[in-house]
Motif scaffolding. Structure first.
Motif, PDB file in Angstrom:
ATOM      1  N   TYR A   1       8.880   4.662   5.181  1.00 41.37           N
ATOM      2  CA  TYR A   1       7.635   4.255   4.539  1.00 41.37           C
ATOM      3  C   TYR A   1       7.164   5.665   3.750  1.00 41.37           C
ATOM      4  O   TYR A   1       6.899   5.424   2.431  1.00 41.37           O
ATOM      5  CB  TYR A   1       6.520   3.846   5.419  1.00 41.37           C
ATOM      6  N   HIS A   2       7.032   6.762   4.297  1.00 41.15           N
ATOM      7  CA  HIS A   2       6.875   7.879   3.615  1.00 41.15           C
ATOM      8  C   HIS A   2       7.748   8.071   2.472  1.00 41.15           C
ATOM      9  O   HIS A   2       7.413   8.421   1.254  1.00 41.15           O
ATOM     10  CB  HIS A   2       6.809   9.049   4.573  1.00 41.15           C
ATOM     11  N   LYS A   3       9.162   7.968   2.754  1.00 38.86           N
ATOM     12  CA  LYS A   3       9.943   8.105   1.520  1.00 38.86           C
ATOM     13  C   LYS A   3       9.698   7.110   0.305  1.00 38.86           C
ATOM     14  O   LYS A   3       9.640   7.518  -0.907  1.00 38.86           O
ATOM     15  CB  LYS A   3      11.400   7.682   2.026  1.00 38.86           C
ATOM     16  N   VAL A   4       9.335   5.760   0.623  1.00 38.37           N
ATOM     17  CA  VAL A   4       8.929   4.839  -0.488  1.00 38.37           C
ATOM     18  C   VAL A   4       7.807   5.481  -1.155  1.00 38.37           C
ATOM     19  O   VAL A   4       7.383   5.504  -2.493  1.00 38.37           O
ATOM     20  CB  VAL A   4       8.658   3.429   0.088  1.00 38.37           C
TER      21      VAL A   4
ATOM     22  N   LEU B   1       4.371  18.297  -3.932  1.00 35.20           N
ATOM     23  CA  LEU B   1       4.504  19.421  -2.978  1.00 35.20           C
ATOM     24  C   LEU B   1       3.563  18.964  -1.719  1.00 35.20           C
ATOM     25  O   LEU B   1       4.044  19.139  -0.540  1.00 35.20           O
ATOM     26  CB  LEU B   1       4.276  20.958  -3.487  1.00 35.20           C
ATOM     27  N   PHE B   2       2.213  18.811  -1.979  1.00 38.00           N
ATOM     28  CA  PHE B   2       1.516  18.615  -1.104  1.00 38.00           C
ATOM     29  C   PHE B   2       1.687  17.391  -0.236  1.00 38.00           C
ATOM     30  O   PHE B   2       1.826  17.327   1.068  1.00 38.00           O
ATOM     31  CB  PHE B   2       0.064  18.370  -1.642  1.00 38.00           C
ATOM     32  N   LEU B   3       2.074  16.302  -1.031  1.00 40.41           N
ATOM     33  CA  LEU B   3       2.680  14.989  -0.378  1.00 40.41           C
ATOM     34  C   LEU B   3       3.903  15.155   0.444  1.00 40.41           C
ATOM     35  O   LEU B   3       3.879  14.756   1.564  1.00 40.41           O
ATOM     36  CB  LEU B   3       2.723  13.780  -1.455  1.00 40.41           C
ATOM     37  N   ALA B   4       4.710  15.824   0.086  1.00 37.13           N
ATOM     38  CA  ALA B   4       5.947  15.976   0.915  1.00 37.13           C
ATOM     39  C   ALA B   4       5.726  16.718   1.952  1.00 37.13           C
ATOM     40  O   ALA B   4       6.414  16.550   3.091  1.00 37.13           O
ATOM     41  CB  ALA B   4       7.058  17.044  -0.167  1.00 37.13           C
TER      42      ALA B   4
ATOM     43  N   THR C   1       0.826  -1.096  -0.247  1.00 33.67           N
ATOM     44  CA  THR C   1       0.190   0.042   0.170  1.00 33.67           C
ATOM     45  C   THR C   1       0.868   1.393   0.074  1.00 33.67           C
ATOM     46  O   THR C   1       1.993   1.454   0.732  1.00 33.67           O
ATOM     47  CB  THR C   1      -0.716  -0.010   1.337  1.00 33.67           C
ATOM     48  N   LEU C   2       0.321   2.355  -0.781  1.00 28.27           N
ATOM     49  CA  LEU C   2       1.175   3.550  -0.724  1.00 28.27           C
ATOM     50  C   LEU C   2       0.344   4.567  -0.493  1.00 28.27           C
ATOM     51  O   LEU C   2      -0.226   5.077  -1.677  1.00 28.27           O
ATOM     52  CB  LEU C   2       1.653   3.390  -2.265  1.00 28.27           C
ATOM     53  N   CYS C   3       0.277   5.129   0.541  1.00 32.27           N
ATOM     54  CA  CYS C   3      -0.537   6.273   1.065  1.00 32.27           C
ATOM     55  C   CYS C   3      -0.243   6.786   2.246  1.00 32.27           C
ATOM     56  O   CYS C   3       0.166   5.963   3.225  1.00 32.27           O
ATOM     57  CB  CYS C   3      -1.899   5.754   1.108  1.00 32.27           C
ATOM     58  N   PRO C   4       0.093   8.006   2.602  1.00 33.42           N
ATOM     59  CA  PRO C   4       0.621   8.708   3.666  1.00 33.42           C
ATOM     60  C   PRO C   4      -0.327   8.262   4.913  1.00 33.42           C
ATOM     61  O   PRO C   4      -1.539   7.906   4.922  1.00 33.42           O
ATOM     62  CB  PRO C   4       0.598  10.202   3.394  1.00 33.42           C
TER      63      PRO C   4
END
Lengths: 579, 579
Positions: free
Chosen positions: A551-554, A569-572, A526-529
């Motif tokens: 995890y967040h880096k991935v 930008l938002f995700l970062a 799964t890939l979600c903050p």
């Protein structure tokens, strides 16, 4: 019932394919009682009409049964009295209880037969009594069946059927009747849309070295597809031709899975052949995903991740400005997923719970009952999609405003459990009941717990709940082995206050082979903050903080090329390192 | 065998009481094969004599069977072929396999009967064929039976038997045949010395509201004791009178535990009565210790702690000065325990393993094969005592000199597991298979593991291995509940190098009752220092260091008044806080 000389009639609440989800035509329990939940059993007698269900549905069943003449009996509570005990208590020896053999599994029937007969009650196979009183009963769905191309399935239909046939032989049988709809879809590389949220079609298969047959309403198959399958040596029969076909066989050893096959099929097998009761061969095979399926899962997770980041951004932009309800959140989640290439549909009805609604584990809200959400408290959303590449299932709980200390502590304890299972390393042979505690330990140490399992298998563009393995306290003999895709979803529910659940999908992988054996672990798919503003960082160890940050880096890395600069930008911004 | 028309004869390797340990007269498997291990099954045919055993005994059995004509078949290895599969493969339909009904449990017999009959092989009950060829067979032990006073047992015999009778009734039976020797000793507050390391006596009990009967060789009972019991309403019969007694009953519902009761007894029960197969009532009752038993355990642990500190001091004073072997260490451990008031005997043969011997889990050394120990490497010792107050079982591994980095890391990982289980907090209903991972997780994370269970129940001045619960990977339906006393003994074994095991005894206790349920935990009963010089402190968390330091504080406090100033000083020196 008088005609059949029955004192009671039992409706197990499942259909011919012993599925959790049914098309309308097999919802006999819903037709007779009005109860729409996914689990319930009914007994009708001359004086009583009773529905048995469990704690997920006490409130819903109470409302839906009101005025129907049905009583509700509760299961999985202290002093619960299941329907068979109730029958034994209320009916004398010599009584007759009827059941329709097409709607009860071989195992359920066998256990019930043993139990009732020990008390002198006869269990009788009858026609479908409900059919005689159901006016306007819906027809069998006739949606088109389509092929899942090898580029998605990884293995051709011919190769799969050959492999399955070999294993059937190794199990001491000549052929298997494939009765479970997801086993069937997987074995034949076919999909359909006969059942909401499940990309399956109504049909049966018979597989063996000398026989490969598909039983499906012929009008559902495009001509090119049926011609292709016939060229591959697969015989196509009508859906209703199965029992006749089985009775026509001679001296075959026929494997059926007694948990997944109805009694009528088993009886048809027994006429001129020998029944071998074993676990369905496709069931175990499809649980271990091949590399193409896994690449598909990874692609589906990227698409899901993009949709969820878009959703989070939309929420951030609009919360407090326009009227947003739980219902609208569900719609928006679907809308963002639907924009992704390869999206086919939702993998289950979205569960969106704001504040106290979040504490209702099997919440189902409609437009009218949905809470309006505002810039405060916790919002839990559990949703997923079917893509041609694979199926997703993800839960996040996010803070819409400042949280209390207890809310942050609860969130962090759930997160610690989720991390502990993600990081597990374990020897080959370890089962789900051994691992389950990892997801609960942090909660237990604070006197907290959750009442559901920790992990279920996930199908590849198939059922979002897939066996045979699981991660829960209940003993399940199937170990977690490389290639299995399972959920990791600890939670905490404070009734009337809020609910928290964090769910990622894990892939079991090889870790190392030491002199002490093969050790396995998990890769998170799964890939979600994860909402870091909800974390009480004092409660995380250095190792746990590293897990979150890695995890967040991935997540950022895998989604980068699929997101606009604005969304990157938002995700970062929302995945800054936790210190 | 020819007279009985048998093609094979099966010797299960147990006796009439289905015990792990046997008096000499029932060691039929040892008599016929020469193999002395605690687990092995034998099949004799016209051409073959085969012993089946598991990895604990491969080396020992290989040596003991040499020249006997017996072959060894390995169990619990890949492609193991158990004796029943071997029989099916090697004998045609219609073959007859014999077994002596007094030496096989009802369950084992039932499973074997089903399996063999499915292949057309007949399982036949026969006389004890070995008895006819065993010249000089030892007699039944006739050691005196003695009473365990209420001040040790906590509950009087009359009250226990009444409680047991009530529960037998609740289980739907009139009486139970108590066949397991520890169940019998516990139920009647009696002890004996008929079996090495087990303070039990050979006998049976029959317990019910209207019948309380003890079947034991009358000469074993002191007159005052048998008179006392007769005054309490207990009938005393000879040991051999049981089956006749059972056949003489009429229309009773007789509870037998099919795992613990032999087939001959079950057959005698069936003649004029109904058999109710359920778990032995004393089995579950005795697992939950009463407060007097628990106080006794605490006292026994103090005495054991004193003996072990004295041992450690003796070792410190003499190592490198006089010749010390593993064998001498075992003798010394017994000698220090024997000096304690209330000591009755060792609870099992001491396991003392220096260097590579420590890696042999079920090591048994004699004077000749014992290693000499010196001021280097690791020494593992696992020993225990029976006191009138309770039974102890403890393992420590100590550094006799400087250790390698790997040795320290291994020791610390084992310790981390031991601590994690000690600190567990878990909801009511949690089973041993859920908790087991806590003791293994630190090892698993380094690709390490151990091949035995983590915890077994411990009897109160009874068997050092007691059921029904356990802490291991295997599923065991019995949850760990307050009052249960279990071992906590993770380990690590590097063949040819060294072995590490650290074992404390835990008591399950209530922790708190929250809105999320009753939470349980453990109190550590064992009082003996852990070798801090073997710890790699970098691998311990602050919380784990606190556990070690708090544990040592408790050990010093509880032993203080029982040790000389010199020994208190010594203890303080070896239990300095870990930082």
């Amino acid at each position: 019932m008088q005609r059949e000389n029955l004192q009671a009639y039992y409706i197990p609440g499942t259909g011919p394919h012993i599925s959790e989800y049914l098309p309308a035509c097999w919802k006999t329990r819903e037709f007779i009682s009005g109860f729409t939940g996914s689990f319930g059993e009914v007994v009708i007698t001359e004086r009583n009409a009773i529905l048995w269900t469990d704690s997920r549905y006490f409130i819903q069943a109470g409302e839906e049964l009101a005025g129907s003449g049905f009583e509700m009996f509760k299961l999985r509570v202290a002093d619960a009295k299941p329907f068979d005990d109730w029958l034994i208590e209320n009916f004398p020896r010599g009584s007759r209880v009827g059941v329709y053999p097409h709607h009860i599994s071989v195992n359920t029937h066998k256990n019930l037969l043993n139990k009732l007969s020990a008390s002198g009650i006869e269990l009788v196979l009858t026609p479908d009594l409900l059919d005689e009183v159901w006016e306007g009963r819906p027809k069998l769905p006739d949606n088109e069946v389509f092929e899942l191309e090898k580029k998605y399935a990884g293995v051709s239909r011919v190769d799969k059927l050959d492999k399955i046939s070999q294993i059937i032989n190794q199990q001491g049988a000549d052929i298997q009747v494939v009765a479970a709809l997801d086993d069937l879809a997987w074995a034949f590389n076919l999909r359909g849309s006969d059942i909401e949220y499940n990309p399956v079609f109504i049909g049966y298969g018979v597989i063996g070295s000398d026989i490969k047959a598909l039983f499906v309403e012929k009008k559902k198959l495009p001509v090119t597809l049926s011609e292709k399958m016939e060229r591959e040596g697969i015989k196509i029969y009508g859906y209703d031709e199965l029992t006749g076909f089985l009775k026509g066989l001679k001296d075959q050893k026929i494997l059926i899975d007694p948990q997944l096959t109805n009694v009528a099929i088993c009886e048809a097998c027994s006429v001129n052949n020998k029944v071998v009761e074993k676990q369905s061969v496709p069931l175990a095979l499809k649980a271990v995903k091949n590399n193409v399926e896994l690449e598909g899962f990874r692609e589906a997770m990227q698409k899901d991740g993009v949709a969820l980041v878009e959703f989070l951004y939309w929420l951030r932009q609009n919360l407090g400005k326009e009227a947003i309800t739980e219902y609208i959140v569900g719609k928006k989640l679907k809308q963002f997923r639907a924009a992704q290439e390869g999206f086919v549909g939702e993998s289950f009805p979205p569960i969106v719970g704001y504040k106290s609604h979040g504490a209702i584990v099997h919440l189902s809200v409609d437009e009218a009952s949905a809470f309006k959400i505002g810039p405060e408290g916790l919002l839990l959303f559990d949703s997923g999609g079917h893509y041609l590449h694979g199926t997703t299932d993800i839960t996040r709980t996010i803070a819409l405003g400042g949280l209390t200390g207890q809310q942050k502590r609860d969130f962090t304890l759930v997160l610690k459990g989720m991390i502990a299972l993600s990081e597990a390393k374990f020897p080959y042979g370890t089962k789900g009941c051994h691992l389950d505690i990892l997801a609960r330990k942090a909660l237990w140490s604070h006197g907290l717990n959750y009442g559901h399992g920790t992990g279920h298998g996930v199908g590849h563009f198939l059922s979002v709940h897939e066996g045979p393995m699981s991660i829960r306290q209940d003993y399940n003999e199937h170990p977690i082995v490389p290639g299995m895709v399972v959920s990791n979803e600890p939670g905490l529910y404070r009734t009337g206050e809020y609910g928290i659940r964090i769910e990622n999908i894990l892939l079991c992988i090889e870790k190392e082979d030491t002199g002490f054996g093969r050790f396995l672990g998990f890769e998170t798919l799964t890939l979600c903050p994860i909402d870091t503003t909800a974390i009480d960082t004092k409660l995380l160890s250095r190792q746990e903080k590293n897990w979150v940050n890695n995890y967040h880096k991935v997540v950022r890395g895998k989604l980068k090329n699929l997101l606009s600069d604005e969304l990157n930008l938002f995700l970062a911004g929302i995945t800054k390192d936790v210190e």
